[in-house]
Structure formats: C-alpha cells, structure tokens
Design an enzyme around this catalytic site. Structure first.
Site, PDB file in Angstrom:
ATOM      1  N   GLU A 102       4.873  -5.540   7.180  1.00  7.35           N
ATOM      2  CA  GLU A 102       4.358  -3.598   7.960  1.00  7.35           C
ATOM      3  C   GLU A 102       4.706  -3.756   8.777  1.00  7.35           C
ATOM      4  OE1 GLU A 102       2.671  -6.422   6.127  1.00  7.35           O
ATOM      5  OE2 GLU A 102       0.897  -5.748   4.912  1.00  7.35           O
ATOM      6  N   GLY A 107       0.466  -4.911   1.430  1.00  5.20           N
ATOM      7  CA  GLY A 107      -0.802  -4.601   0.388  1.00  5.20           C
ATOM      8  C   GLY A 107      -0.970  -5.815  -1.036  1.00  5.20           C
ATOM      9  N   ALA A 138       0.764  -1.662   0.216  1.00 10.60           N
ATOM     10  CA  ALA A 138       0.147   0.447  -0.246  1.00 10.60           C
ATOM     11  C   ALA A 138       0.640   1.717   0.155  1.00 10.60           C
ATOM     12  CB  ALA A 138      -1.414  -0.579   0.840  1.00 10.60           C
ATOM     13  N   GLU A 155      -0.999  -9.540  -0.632  1.00  6.59           N
ATOM     14  CA  GLU A 155      -1.992  -9.349  -0.146  1.00  6.59           C
ATOM     15  C   GLU A 155      -3.041  -8.980  -1.305  1.00  6.59           C
ATOM     16  OE1 GLU A 155      -1.962  -6.025   3.175  1.00  6.59           O
ATOM     17  OE2 GLU A 155      -3.388  -7.844   4.400  1.00  6.59           O
TER      18      GLU A 155
HETATM   19  N1  CO8 Z   1       4.539   3.141  -0.559  1.00 12.70           N
HETATM   20  C1  CO8 Z   1       5.110   4.942  -0.841  1.00 12.70           C
HETATM   21  N2  CO8 Z   1       5.663   4.285  -1.657  1.00 12.70           N
HETATM   22  C2  CO8 Z   1       7.018   2.810  -1.912  1.00 12.70           C
HETATM   23  C3  CO8 Z   1       6.488   1.963  -1.679  1.00 12.70           C
HETATM   24  C4  CO8 Z   1       5.124   1.979  -0.906  1.00 12.70           C
HETATM   25  N3  CO8 Z   1       4.780   0.636  -0.334  1.00 12.70           N
HETATM   26  N4  CO8 Z   1       7.445   1.132  -2.164  1.00 12.70           N
HETATM   27  C5  CO8 Z   1       9.253   1.924  -3.000  1.00 12.70           C
HETATM   28  N5  CO8 Z   1       7.656   2.711  -2.724  1.00 12.70           N
HETATM   29  C6  CO8 Z   1       8.339   4.176  -3.796  1.00 12.70           C
HETATM   30  C7  CO8 Z   1       9.938   4.330  -2.767  1.00 12.70           C
HETATM   31  O1  CO8 Z   1       9.765   5.360  -1.853  1.00 12.70           O
HETATM   32  C8  CO8 Z   1      11.166   5.372  -3.652  1.00 12.70           C
HETATM   33  O2  CO8 Z   1      10.274   6.929  -3.938  1.00 12.70           O
HETATM   34  P1  CO8 Z   1      11.349   7.562  -4.133  1.00 12.70           P
HETATM   35  O3  CO8 Z   1      12.148   8.025  -5.540  1.00 12.70           O
HETATM   36  O4  CO8 Z   1      10.569   8.976  -4.052  1.00 12.70           O
HETATM   37  O5  CO8 Z   1      12.717   7.541  -2.991  1.00 12.70           O
HETATM   38  C9  CO8 Z   1      10.751   4.126  -5.159  1.00 12.70           C
HETATM   39  O6  CO8 Z   1       9.860   2.946  -4.667  1.00 12.70           O
HETATM   40  C10 CO8 Z   1      12.162   3.129  -5.602  1.00 12.70           C
HETATM   41  O7  CO8 Z   1      11.638   2.455  -3.732  1.00 12.70           O
HETATM   42  P2  CO8 Z   1      13.010   2.261  -3.500  1.00 12.70           P
HETATM   43  O8  CO8 Z   1      14.230   3.399  -3.559  1.00 12.70           O
HETATM   44  O9  CO8 Z   1      12.386   1.655  -2.185  1.00 12.70           O
HETATM   45  O10 CO8 Z   1      13.450   0.587  -4.309  1.00 12.70           O
HETATM   46  P3  CO8 Z   1      15.188  -0.099  -3.442  1.00 12.70           P
HETATM   47  O11 CO8 Z   1      15.688  -0.756  -4.776  1.00 12.70           O
HETATM   48  O12 CO8 Z   1      16.266   0.719  -2.647  1.00 12.70           O
HETATM   49  O13 CO8 Z   1      13.946  -0.480  -2.830  1.00 12.70           O
HETATM   50  C11 CO8 Z   1      11.986  -1.813  -1.125  1.00 12.70           C
HETATM   51  C12 CO8 Z   1      12.402  -1.974  -2.758  1.00 12.70           C
HETATM   52  C13 CO8 Z   1      12.574  -2.668  -0.441  1.00 12.70           C
HETATM   53  C14 CO8 Z   1      10.356  -2.491  -2.254  1.00 12.70           C
HETATM   54  C15 CO8 Z   1      11.381  -1.134  -0.445  1.00 12.70           C
HETATM   55  O14 CO8 Z   1      11.246  -0.201  -1.817  1.00 12.70           O
HETATM   56  C16 CO8 Z   1      10.790  -0.741   0.522  1.00 12.70           C
HETATM   57  O15 CO8 Z   1      11.138  -1.342   1.273  1.00 12.70           O
HETATM   58  N6  CO8 Z   1       9.461  -0.357   0.053  1.00 12.70           N
HETATM   59  C17 CO8 Z   1       8.600  -0.360   1.055  1.00 12.70           C
HETATM   60  C18 CO8 Z   1       7.722  -2.063   1.478  1.00 12.70           C
HETATM   61  C19 CO8 Z   1       6.761  -1.775   2.530  1.00 12.70           C
HETATM   62  O16 CO8 Z   1       6.836  -2.075   4.012  1.00 12.70           O
HETATM   63  N7  CO8 Z   1       5.435  -2.357   1.844  1.00 12.70           N
HETATM   64  C20 CO8 Z   1       4.216  -2.127   2.915  1.00 12.70           C
HETATM   65  C21 CO8 Z   1       3.839  -1.247   2.769  1.00 12.70           C
HETATM   66  S1  CO8 Z   1       2.737  -1.104   4.238  1.00 12.70           S
HETATM   67  C22 CO8 Z   1       1.637  -1.708   3.436  1.00 12.70           C
HETATM   68  O17 CO8 Z   1       1.191  -2.677   2.232  1.00 12.70           O
HETATM   69  C23 CO8 Z   1      -0.022  -2.164   4.681  1.00 12.70           C
HETATM   70  C24 CO8 Z   1      -1.201  -2.732   3.425  1.00 12.70           C
HETATM   71  C25 CO8 Z   1      -2.663  -2.661   5.115  1.00 12.70           C
HETATM   72  C26 CO8 Z   1      -3.410  -1.364   4.219  1.00 12.70           C
HETATM   73  C27 CO8 Z   1      -4.842  -1.795   4.304  1.00 12.70           C
HETATM   74  C28 CO8 Z   1      -5.237  -0.541   5.015  1.00 12.70           C
HETATM   75  C29 CO8 Z   1      -6.723  -0.758   5.702  1.00 12.70           C
END
Ligand code: CO8
Length: 257
Positions: A131, A108, A65, A111
């Site tokens: 998460e 997400g 998400a 999911e």
């Molecule tokens: N949300 C927003 N932006 C994201 C997300 C995300 N989940 N994942 C990556 N991005 C963005 C980064 O911020 C970055 O943007 P910018 O260049 O502007 O800084 C761009 O995508 C590229 O990402 P990275 O530079 O981090 O790329 P890497 O190759 O270094 O890393 C990863 C890749 C390991 C996947 C890393 O991006 C990461 O850890 N992402 C987050 C993963 C995460 O924690 N996901 C869970 C999110 S919470 C969730 O899903 C909750 C679901 C339930 C919701 C229910 C609501 C009712």
C-alpha cells in the site's frame, strides 16, 4: 442465495468459498465484502457445516482492496462510512476457517488471508503489503496481524518497502502453516478442512477462541480463559461421548451438543 463476485459450494461438512473477480485479480470491493459477510454468516449459522475454505484463483488469491473503488474517496467518505469496517464481521466468524492462497495475496488480500484461522499456501504464493506505493498503508489489520505472524523486522520491512514474501519464506517465518504444490492447493486445504469438520464442533469453537485469546490477553488471564472453556466442555454431551469412545476403543459420534 445467489452471489456475483464469489462462488459458494458445500462439500459434505465443508463450505468452499472462491473469490471470483478474475478481471480484477479478485480485488476486494464493497460488493465482495457484502457477499463474503453473507456467505460467512450463512456458514456460521448452518449446523451441517463445520469448516470453511476461502480461496481465489491460481494467479491471485486477491490483489488487494479495489484501488479503482477507493481512488476518488476523501477522508470524510472513508471515515464517515467507516469504510471496510464490515470485515470485522468476517473475523467474528465463530467456526473455523482456512485461507488457501495461490498467487498474489497483496494489500487487503494478504490482510484477509491473515484473518483466517490459518493459511495454507501454494508454492507460487506471494504475500505483500504494497500500500505504501499508493501513498497509503494497510487498513484492514495488516500491520498488526503481519507483525504478530512474522515479527517486527519482516513486518516493518514489508510495510515500508512493499516487498513481496514468497511461499517458502512465509512458511519459515510462520505466516503460513504449510506449502503445497499450487495445483493441489484447494484439494489439500479441503482435506485439512474435512479433518477439522470431523472434530466435535463445540470443542473446535472453544479451541479457536482460546488460541485467539493468546493474541488479546496477558498470559495469566489467557490461561484462566482457557481453563474456563475447558471446564465448560465437561457440560457437553460430546465430552461424555468422546471419553466413552476412547475407553470403548471406537470412534466418537458427535452431536454438537
Ligand atoms: N484494485 C483494482 N484493480 C486491480 C487491483 C486492485 N488492487 N489489482 C489488479 N487490478 C486489475 C488491474 O487494474 C488490471 O485491470 P485492467 O486489465 O482493467 O487494467 C487487472 O486487475 C490485471 O492486473 P495487471 O494487469 O496489473 O496484472 P499483472 O499480472 O501485470 O500484475 C499485480 C499483477 C502485480 C498484482 C498488479 O496488478 C498490482 O500491483 N496490483 C495492485 C496491488 C496493490 O497495490 N494492492 C494493494 C491495494 S491497496 C489495499 O489493499 C489497501 C487495503 C486497506 C484498505 C482498508 C480500507 C479501510
């Protein structure tokens, strides 16, 4: 229909939906959800379409998400708007659909992949529910569907540590149906989808409903549910056609009636 965060195309009887927010690794925000709801509803309503494949990019199916969209929200915002409850409209899709996962399927993203009828993975796919590292938990069914798919031990470990599961382990654990080379993932998924799309459509919907019922109903009720659907299919033209085609040693020609 025009979309900004997804690409939708039709390949004969198969709809291919590609998540398309590369700058955010296909993070799922409200716009993606709204567009997917529309695309899935259009697929379900289109009599020419009989299977759908949802995919992302080679780097990411979806990295979760959208954290930036959620960051400032409070409880009242989330609860009041029933944030992300719209995903139930995607899981309500009656016709079959497959998730084709390359790269990260996190939070997400994992999911949503698990909402599909099944997952085909590229060999570099990584599944995870990280998460907890953001001080939250899965919120779109991840804890439940992961536990159903891989059992309590692995689901619990993944939700508590955020550890990612690679494609091979995901196949061994039953999370994905098979692993294929990353570069041929979409073509492989489209081939499987075309096979499903060539089946009699009402029997495909019935098969999907009854397998899903196995996760909701006690065994005896599930078996009864299956039998009623089985009996019901004898009211279709396609059942007459399918059995006649078998006896006459020819392929069936389905009307979807
Ligand atoms: N949300 C927003 N932006 C994201 C997300 C995300 N989940 N994942 C990556 N991005 C963005 C980064 O911020 C970055 O943007 P910018 O260049 O502007 O800084 C761009 O995508 C590229 O990402 P990275 O530079 O981090 O790329 P890497 O190759 O270094 O890393 C990863 C890749 C390991 C996947 C890393 O991006 C990461 O850890 N992402 C987050 C993963 C995460 O924690 N996901 C869970 C999110 S919470 C969730 O899903 C909750 C679901 C339930 C919701 C229910 C609501 C009712």
């Amino acid at each position: 229909m025009s979309y900004e965060t997804i690409l939708v195309e039709q390949r004969d009887a198969v709809t291919l939906v590609t998540l398309n927010r590369p700058q955010a690794l296909n993070a799922l925000n409200s716009q993606v959800l709204a567009e997917l709801i529309q695309a899935f509803a259009a697929y379900d309503a289109d009599d020419s379409q009989h299977c759908l494949v949802l995919t992302g990019s080679e780097k990411a199916f979806a990295a979760g998400a959208d954290i930036k969209e959620m960051q400032a929200q409070g409880f009242a915002d989330m609860y009041g708007s029933n944030f992300f409850a719209g995903w139930e409209r995607v899981t309500d899709t009656r016709k079959p659909w497959i998730a084709a996962v390359n790269g990260f399927a996190l939070g997400g993203g994992c999911e949503v992949a698990m909402m599909a009828d099944f997952i085909i993975a590229g060999d570099k796919a990584k599944f995870g529910q990280p998460e907890i590292k953001l001080a939250v938990t899965p919120g779109m069914g991840g804890s439940q569907r992961l536990a159903h798919a891989v059992g309590k031990a692995k689901a619990m470990e993944m939700c508590l540590t955020g550890r990612m599961m690679g494609a091979e382990e995901a196949e061994r654990a039953g999370l994905v149906v098979r692993v294929v080379p990353a570069e041929s993932l979409v073509e492989e998924a489209l081939k499987t989808a075309a096979e499903i799309a060539a089946m009699p459509p009402l029997a495909a919907i019935a098969a999907k409903e009854m397998v899903n019922a196995a996760f909701e109903l006690p065994l005896a009720q599930g078996v009864k549910f299956e039998r009623r659907l089985f009996h019901g299919l004898f009211g279709t033209q396609d059942q007459k056609e399918g059995m006649a085609a078998f006896v006459e040693k020819r392929p069936g020609n389905w009307s979807g009636k």
